[in-house]
Design a protein around this motif. Structure first.
Motif, PDB file in Angstrom:
ATOM      1  N   THR A  21      38.582  35.086  66.488  1.00 36.36           N
ATOM      2  CA  THR A  21      39.484  36.216  66.301  1.00 36.36           C
ATOM      3  C   THR A  21      39.827  36.371  64.829  1.00 36.36           C
ATOM      4  OG1 THR A  21      40.454  35.818  68.486  1.00 36.36           O
ATOM      5  CG2 THR A  21      41.714  37.201  66.976  1.00 36.36           C
ATOM      6  N   ALA A  22      39.982  37.627  64.391  1.00 35.24           N
ATOM      7  CA  ALA A  22      40.345  37.901  63.003  1.00 35.24           C
ATOM      8  C   ALA A  22      41.422  38.972  62.953  1.00 35.24           C
ATOM      9  CB  ALA A  22      39.122  38.348  62.205  1.00 35.24           C
ATOM     10  N   ALA A  23      42.184  38.969  61.872  1.00 34.67           N
ATOM     11  CA  ALA A  23      43.231  39.966  61.661  1.00 34.67           C
ATOM     12  C   ALA A  23      43.358  40.225  60.174  1.00 34.67           C
ATOM     13  CB  ALA A  23      44.558  39.487  62.234  1.00 34.67           C
ATOM     14  N   ALA A  24      43.829  41.424  59.833  1.00 36.90           N
ATOM     15  CA  ALA A  24      43.990  41.782  58.432  1.00 36.90           C
ATOM     16  C   ALA A  24      45.062  42.847  58.292  1.00 36.90           C
ATOM     17  CB  ALA A  24      42.668  42.284  57.849  1.00 36.90           C
ATOM     18  N   HIS A  77      45.483  45.235  61.513  1.00 37.73           N
ATOM     19  CA  HIS A  77      44.228  45.441  62.228  1.00 37.73           C
ATOM     20  C   HIS A  77      43.758  44.102  62.797  1.00 37.73           C
ATOM     21  CE1 HIS A  77      43.617  49.459  60.285  1.00 37.73           C
ATOM     22  NE2 HIS A  77      44.326  48.867  59.337  1.00 37.73           N
ATOM     23  N   THR A  78      43.158  44.137  63.987  1.00 40.26           N
ATOM     24  CA  THR A  78      42.621  42.927  64.613  1.00 40.26           C
ATOM     25  C   THR A  78      41.254  43.221  65.220  1.00 40.26           C
ATOM     26  OG1 THR A  78      43.712  43.439  66.725  1.00 40.26           O
ATOM     27  CG2 THR A  78      44.915  42.033  65.178  1.00 40.26           C
ATOM     28  N   TRP A  79      40.453  42.163  65.411  1.00 41.49           N
ATOM     29  CA  TRP A  79      39.154  42.317  66.065  1.00 41.49           C
ATOM     30  C   TRP A  79      38.636  40.959  66.528  1.00 41.49           C
ATOM     31  CZ3 TRP A  79      40.099  42.711  60.912  1.00 41.49           C
ATOM     32  CH2 TRP A  79      39.347  41.938  60.029  1.00 41.49           C
ATOM     33  N   GLY A  80      37.648  40.997  67.440  1.00 45.50           N
ATOM     34  CA  GLY A  80      37.035  39.775  67.944  1.00 45.50           C
ATOM     35  C   GLY A  80      37.433  39.451  69.372  1.00 45.50           C
TER      36      GLY A  80
END
Length: 247
Positions: free
Chosen positions: A7-10, A18-21
């Motif tokens: 998981t990643a976030a920025a 923003h998040t993704w994964g």
């Protein structure tokens, strides 16, 4: 930007999150458990200042140091008073504490408040909460009495490293790979000084290895090295911070 596991976030320059994964625990904050293959904006708020990914959980700070949490809550690591997962960010404003640094790990979190005090909560199987025992904590628990903590980072597991304002480095938790840089592979239940004589400016941890930058610009690495991840030209583990000389 923060990455942990899958998981990643920025936070963008406008302050949007923003998040993704991977999203099986709702850790993307999207209101569901559907994985995302590209960054997706979470809500419309523009006052995010810090985000940190843990194992199935994400924590974030907004302007003013207010703590927000979401994702897995198996061991009450979200401070909600229950064991229910949260699929969207939730403010933990009942603590009346403002925070400056966060380090979520595997089912626990270590954090520094704006007064320089160190706190921890969640699972404590390896003594990673720094309380001198292995008892789980359902609310933030003060670690020691110091008010000179500056920053803290966590591995993807059950260990963490923290820097004090004087540049000293301290470690705690699971240490079977030597990730704490203490010269041994025993778990540590209270914050323990790492590499006395070196003043540190920043430190980072992976799952089994760590690296740090000293205030004089020297780079050090330590921990597991079975794939040559320490960059030292071999596959020998390092139990102490070892200087990495770049070509």
């Amino acid at each position: 930007v923060s990455i942990s596991g899958f998981t990643a976030a920025a936070i963008d320059i406008q302050g949007h999150l923003h998040t993704w994964g991977h999203n099986s625990y709702g850790q993307l904050g999207s209101g569901d458990v559907v994985p995302q293959f590209a960054p997706q904006q979470v809500g419309t708020d523009t006052d995010w200042v810090l985000v940190k990914c843990g194992d199935g959980v994400i924590t974030g700070l907004k302007q003013g140091g207010e703590l927000w949490v979401w994702g897995d809550n198996t061991f009450a690591e979200l401070l909600t008073g229950d064991l229910v997962q949260r699929f969207i960010p939730r403010s933990v404003n009942n603590l009346l504490t403002r925070w400056s640094a966060l380090a979520p790990g595997a089912f626990h979190t270590v954090a520094v408040d704006t007064n320089g005090q160190l706190w921890s909560w969640g699972l404590n199987s390896f003594g990673q909460l720094g309380t001198g025992d292995r008892g789980q904590r359902l609310i933030p628990t003060r670690v020691g009495t110091g008010q000179d903590w500056k920053d803290v980072v966590s591995s993807n597991g059950s260990a963490w490293l923290a820097i004090k304002k004087d540049g000293s480095l301290w470690g705690c938790g699971s240490n079977w790979t030597g990730i704490l840089g203490l010269g041994h592979k025993r778990d540590v239940w209270v914050p323990t000084r790492v590499a006395m004589g070196i003043a540190w400016s920043v430190v980072a941890m992976g799952s089994y290895s760590a690296m740090g930058l000293a205030t004089d610009g020297t780079l050090y690495v330590w921990g597991l090295n079975n794939h040559g991840q320490l960059g030292l030209g071999d596959t020998v583990d390092r139990l102490y911070p070892t200087q990495l000389s770049l070509p």
